[in-house]
Design a protein around this motif. Sequence first.
Motif, PDB file in Angstrom:
ATOM      1  N   ALA A   3       0.829  -1.202   0.000  1.00 42.03           N
ATOM      2  CA  ALA A   3       0.000   0.000   0.000  1.00 42.03           C
ATOM      3  C   ALA A   3       0.865   1.255   0.000  1.00 42.03           C
ATOM      4  O   ALA A   3       0.555   2.224  -0.691  1.00 42.03           O
ATOM      5  N   THR A  13      -4.545   0.986   4.392  1.00 40.72           N
ATOM      6  CA  THR A  13      -3.906  -0.019   5.231  1.00 40.72           C
ATOM      7  C   THR A  13      -4.791  -0.381   6.419  1.00 40.72           C
ATOM      8  O   THR A  13      -4.932  -1.551   6.761  1.00 40.72           O
ATOM      9  N   ARG A  17      -6.531  -4.098   6.998  1.00 41.67           N
ATOM     10  CA  ARG A  17      -6.310  -4.902   8.210  1.00 41.67           C
ATOM     11  C   ARG A  17      -7.617  -5.432   8.776  1.00 41.67           C
ATOM     12  O   ARG A  17      -7.650  -6.501   9.368  1.00 41.67           O
TER      13      ARG A  17
END
Length: 130
Positions: A3, A13, A17
């Motif tokens: 990223a 990001t 996650r």
Amino acid sequence: AIAAWAGLGAVFTSVWRLAQWPVAVVLGIVGMDVVYHLAPARRPRFTWLSPGAVFTLAGWIVASLGMRLYVENVADYNATYGSIGAVIVLMLWLYLIAATLLVGAEINAVIASTSAGGANRLANERRPAR
């Protein structure tokens, strides 16, 4: 790292996650469904979400977590078997995964045989020949 390299930023990001686990589950179920569609000699109707695939993925996760807890807390394969202990643990884990894959296939087969028309076909197959 990808990223940052692509210039997507910290927001992407953070979102990734959170989204990586649902994406992994969806891809796992689709992968199991593809295996259950392509593996048998008779091609069953393809479904995106079969009970056998859900069971297999859940069993895969439970078996993996159980093996992790067992190896970390109970077993000391390195002291007993040396470096071959890792191969023993891997083979045990593969056995558990294969068992869940077969049970998932059986779940799908039982559901397919008891669905509309399948129960009659199953009953005809079990009748003795005259």
